[in-house]
Design an enzyme around this catalytic site. Structure first.
Site, PDB file in Angstrom:
ATOM      1  N   LYS A 178       0.816  -1.232   0.000  1.00 25.42           N
ATOM      2  CA  LYS A 178       0.000   0.000   0.000  1.00 25.42           C
ATOM      3  C   LYS A 178       0.839   1.266   0.000  1.00 25.42           C
ATOM      4  O   LYS A 178       0.486   2.253  -0.631  1.00 25.42           O
ATOM      5  CB  LYS A 178      -0.962   0.020   1.183  1.00 25.42           C
ATOM      6  CG  LYS A 178      -0.332  -0.309   2.513  1.00 25.42           C
ATOM      7  CD  LYS A 178      -0.758  -1.681   2.988  1.00 25.42           C
ATOM      8  CE  LYS A 178      -0.029  -2.038   4.276  1.00 25.42           C
ATOM      9  NZ  LYS A 178      -0.362  -3.377   4.739  1.00 25.42           N
ATOM     10  N   ASP A 237      -0.183   3.885   7.891  1.00 27.40           N
ATOM     11  CA  ASP A 237      -0.638   2.748   7.072  1.00 27.40           C
ATOM     12  C   ASP A 237      -2.068   2.990   6.579  1.00 27.40           C
ATOM     13  O   ASP A 237      -2.363   2.823   5.394  1.00 27.40           O
ATOM     14  CB  ASP A 237      -0.561   1.460   7.898  1.00 27.40           C
ATOM     15  CG  ASP A 237      -1.135   0.270   7.156  1.00 27.40           C
ATOM     16  OD1 ASP A 237      -0.438  -0.243   6.261  1.00 27.40           O
ATOM     17  OD2 ASP A 237      -2.273  -0.132   7.453  1.00 27.40           O
ATOM     18  N   LYS A 248      -3.692   3.629   2.632  1.00 31.90           N
ATOM     19  CA  LYS A 248      -4.859   2.912   2.095  1.00 31.90           C
ATOM     20  C   LYS A 248      -5.978   3.899   1.724  1.00 31.90           C
ATOM     21  O   LYS A 248      -6.680   3.715   0.727  1.00 31.90           O
ATOM     22  CB  LYS A 248      -5.361   1.901   3.124  1.00 31.90           C
ATOM     23  CG  LYS A 248      -4.360   0.772   3.394  1.00 31.90           C
ATOM     24  CD  LYS A 248      -4.748  -0.001   4.660  1.00 31.90           C
ATOM     25  CE  LYS A 248      -3.819  -1.181   4.899  1.00 31.90           C
ATOM     26  NZ  LYS A 248      -4.036  -1.790   6.237  1.00 31.90           N
TER      27      LYS A 248
END
Lengths: 427, 427
Positions: B104, B200, B204
Site C-alpha cells: 500500500k 498505514d 490505504k
C-alpha cells in the site's frame, strides 16, 4: 483491459417499483453507456408518470416491440409473474439478447436450462438483484471467491421476515402486529405468503448453492420452514438465553456433502447476523483462506434493487457473463439431506413431543401456563434433515406437527455446551 | 463470456508471511490456472521451508531471473521495502508483465505514475490485498459501485490499531498493555510506528480516494492522527456517552468537495463499525441508490491477505485490469481540507485549550484529578481541517498540542444533539 465498451440499448419489461427505480437511477447516474429504448407494460389503464424524458411513446403493450427489435441489445426483465418472465427471458436469450433479471423464483426454478441457453446462444444472463438486493453476493462468489475453499454461506436474505422478527425481538411485538407494521411500511406485500413461508429465501438459497458450490439444487429439495408459527414465547425463550431468532438461509459444506436449510434459527446476540436489523440483509461467508467475511446491505426497495440491476447493465458494457466457475472445478460436493441438525421445537403437550422423530434429545422443558403463554413442551434435540422434511410435508396426515420449529445450532458439539447446562425455563 | 483463460506463470518476490500464505493457498485450491515458477528472496542465510514441491531451485536471489524471464507472465510483489517494491513493479510493467502487489505504501506514493505505466504498456497492476486485506473493496468500487453515486467510504482499515482500541475499550487495558498484547499475538510489528501513527491507514485511504471518487490524493495531503495519544481516559469518556473510539478512515463527498481524514473517531456503540472487533477490518459505503453497504473481513494475516492476492491472480487469467472508471466520469470532486470537522480534544489545562483554534466550541469540561486520571480540560468543538493540520505539523514549534484528539462527529448538527446536553464529566 476491457476496451470494447459500447452504448447499450435497453428494452425494459415491467415498470413497477424496481422498473421506476431503474429509470430514476439511469437519469441521475453518470458514466454508464446505456439508454432505455422501450418499456413493455401489461396494464393498459394504469397512469404512468410521464415527463420530458419519459414520453408516452416509450411504452408498449406488445413484448415483440422489444424482443423483435434488432437494435435492442439488452432485455431488462423486472416483472412479477415468474412464468411470463421465463417466456420473455428465454425468447430474449434465443434471439441473442443479453438479459438482466431480478426474478429469483423464475431463475431458481429454471437455472439448469437458463445456464444451457446462455451457453447455446453465447449471451449472458445476469441477476445480481435476485439475491440479497444491493449486496453484490453473486458477483463476489463468481469473481472473487472463485478460488477460495468455501465452507459456508449463511445469511438473512429476506427483508420482510427480518423486519418482522426484529420487531418481535426488540419491541416485543406479536407476529401479527409486526406483520401489519411491515405491510404498512411497504416491507411486506398484502399477500405476504412467499416471504413469511420462507419460499422467497428458498429460491435465493437455490441460486446461491450454484454460485457458491457449483451445485444445482432445485428449490423444492431445500427444507424450508417459515416464520408464521414463531411466537413471542419462542422469541423470549431465545432472548433469555443470549440468542435472537432470524430467518437464516444456511448452506454448508462438510467434506463432500452440501446441506442447505432455510429456517428460523437461533443466532447468538453478539454475532454479525444478529446485528442485521429491520429490512436489511446480511450474508456471512466462511472460507479456508479469507476466513470470515460479512456483507450487509439493503435487501429490497426500489433504488437499492435498481442499483444492483444497474451494476449488471454496467457489467454488460464490457461483455461480462457468469462463468459458473465452481461447477467446473473438481471436488464438487453432493447435495444431501442426510445430515443431522439440532432444532428447537415447541409442542402443545408432552405426548406430541414424544412422537417427534428426534434422533437425540438434548433438553426437555415442560412449560406451565402463565398469562399469555400456554402450557406446552419445548424440546431441543437432533433430527435428520430428511426426517424433518417428512414431518413438514403435508403428505403425512397423521403426523403431529410441532407448534413451532427453529434451528438451534447446526452442530451438536457446540449445542451441547450451550444447551446441556440445566436451565429453568423462564419465558 | 471470458474465453481467453490460460495458465499463468508467476514470478514471486518475497517469501514472508503473505508469500508463504500464497504458496499454501495455491497448493490447496483447485481450478486456478497459475503456477509459481520462481521466488526471489533477499536473505541468503534464511532457512526456507522446502518440500517435495517447494524445491531449493525455486528460489533465486537475482531479481532479473524473474524480470528478464520471458515465460513469466505475472510478477507477484510481496516484499516489505517500498522503494525496492517500486523498482520491481515499474520494471515488470515496462517489460509487459502484469503485476499483483500488496504494498500500500508503494502504491499510494506512486499511484499517478503506476496508472500511467499501466496505460503506456497495456498491462494491469492489481492490488486488492493492499486495502482491507480480504475485503474486496477495490474490486467492488471498480466493478460494482461504478455507477452509483457514492457519498462516503468510512472504515476501519488497520487491524493493529483496531486490536489495540478494542482491548482498551472492552477489557479496559492501557494503550501500552494492549500494544504489547498485539505484538505478542503477531497483530503488531515490533516497530509499530506505521500502524499506530495512522500512516498505514493513510496510504490505504489515498488508494480508496482514487477508486471511490476518481481523485488522486497524495497521502501527505490527508490529515492523519494516530492512536498513540489515546488514553484510557479518552476511551472511558467515549464509552460513558454511548461511543467507542476507533481509528477511522473517513472519505466524504459533499457537493463538489472531497474530504479525507484518518483519525481516532467517536463511533456510536450500536453502529456496524463499533462492532468490528480486534484485528478485523470493516468498511461502510453510503451511496445514493444502494444506500448503506457494509463489508467486514480479516484485514491482515498470511492466508486472508494471500486469498486477496490469489483473487487478483485469478482475475488476470481473464485479462482483468482496473479501469479507474471514477476518474473518467464527469463531476469529479476536488480534494479539500477547508471543511470543518467536530473534534474531541483533551488538554493538560484550560490555558492550553484556550489557545486551540476552535472555530466553535460545543462543550467544555474541566477534569479534576481522580486516581490515575490527571487534571485536564476536554473540549468538543469545530475546527477547520486545514487549521488542524497546521497544529499537528511539527513545523509550528510554539503551538500547544492537545494531549489527545479524536473526531467527535463529522457534522455539527448531529453533534449538537449528542453533546450539547449538559452532562457531568464522569471518567
Amino acid at each position: 483491459m476491457n476496451t470494447n465498451n459500447k452504448t447499450l440499448t435497453l428494452g425494459l419489461f415491467g415498470f413497477g417499483c424496481v422498473g421506476k427505480g431503474l429509470w430514476d437511477v439511469l437519469q441521475s447516474t453518470h458514466g454508464i453507456k446505456a439508454e432505455i429504448k422501450q418499456i413493455c407494460v401489461k396494464d393498459r389503464t394504469k397512469q404512468r408518470p410521464l415527463s420530458d424524458t419519459l414520453t408516452a411513446d416509450k411504452f408498449t403493450f406488445n413484448p415483440n416491440d422489444i424482443l423483435l427489435d434488432e437494435s435492442i441489445d439488452v432485455v431488462v426483465e423486472l416483472i412479477d409473474d415468474a412464468s411470463s418472465a421465463y417466456a420473455i427471458v428465454k425468447t430474449a436469450l434465443q434471439r441473442g439478447k443479453a438479459v438482466v433479471s431480478a426474478n429469483k423464483k423464475m431463475i431458481a426454478e429454471h437455472l439448469d436450462e437458463l445456464i444451457a441457453l446462455q451457453q447455446q446462444y453465447s449471451v449472458p444472463l445476469l441477476y445480481e438483484a435476485a439475491v440479497g438486493g444491493s449486496i453484490p453476493i453473486i458477483r463476489l462468489l463468481e469473481e472473487y471467491y472463485d478460488n477460495d475453499l468455501l465452507r459456508s454461506v449463511e445469511g438473512i436474505i429476506n427483508g420482510t421476515t427480518n423486519y418482522i422478527l426484529t420487531k418481535m425481538s426488540t419491541e416485543a411485538q406479536s407476529y401479527t402486529t409486526a406483520l401489519k407494521s411491515a405491510q404498512e411500511l411497504g416491507f411486506a406485500e398484502s399477500n405476504p405468503h412467499l416471504d413469511v413461508s420462507g419460499i422467497d429465501a428458498r429460491n435465493k438459497t437455490s441460486i446461491l448453492c450454484t454460485h457458491a458450490f457449483g451445485v444445482i439444487v432445485p428449490p423444492e429439495n431445500i427444507v424450508t420452514i417459515g416464520i408464521e408459527n414463531i411466537s413471542s414465547a419462542d422469541v423470549v425463550f431465545a432472548n433469555n438465553r443470549g440468542y435472537t431468532i432470524k430467518l437464516i438461509a444456511s448452506i454448508k459444506r462438510v467434506d463432500s456433502a452440501l446441506t442447505a436449510v432455510v429456517a428460523p434459527t437461533f443466532v447468538p446476540l453478539d454475532s454479525q447476523l444478529a446485528f442485521v436489523r429491520n429490512e436489511f440483509n446480511g450474508i456471512e461467508l466462511q472460507a479456508a483462506f479469507s476466513d470470515t467475511q460479512f456483507l450487509l446491505g439493503r435487501g429490497a426497495g426500489s433504488h437499492p434493487t435498481a442499483s444492483a440491476v444497474l451494476s449488471d447493465i454496467s457489467a454488460l458494457t464490457y461483455q461480462y457473463g457468469y462463468e459458473y466457475k465452481k461447477s467446473k472445478q473438481p471436488d464438487i460436493p453432493t447435495f444431501s439431506n442426510k445430515e443431522k441438525i439440532s432444532i428447537y421445537a415447541r409442542f402443545a403437550n408432552e405426548d406430541d413431543a414424544a412422537e417427534f422423530p428426534f434422533s437425540e434429545i438434548h433438553q426437555w422443558f415442560s412449560i406451565k401456563a402463565d398469562g399469555e403463554v400456554k402450557e406446552g413442551t419445548v424440546v431441543i434435540g437432533s433430527v435428520e434433515i430428511d426426517a424433518l422434511q417428512q414431518i413438514l410435508s403435508t403428505s403425512q396426515p397423521n403426523t403431529v406437527q410441532p407448534l413451532s420449529i427453529a434451528i438451534a445450532q447446526l452442530t451438536t458439539e457446540s449445542l451441547s455446551t450451550v444447551f446441556l447446562r440445566q436451565e429453568s425455563l423462564a419465558f
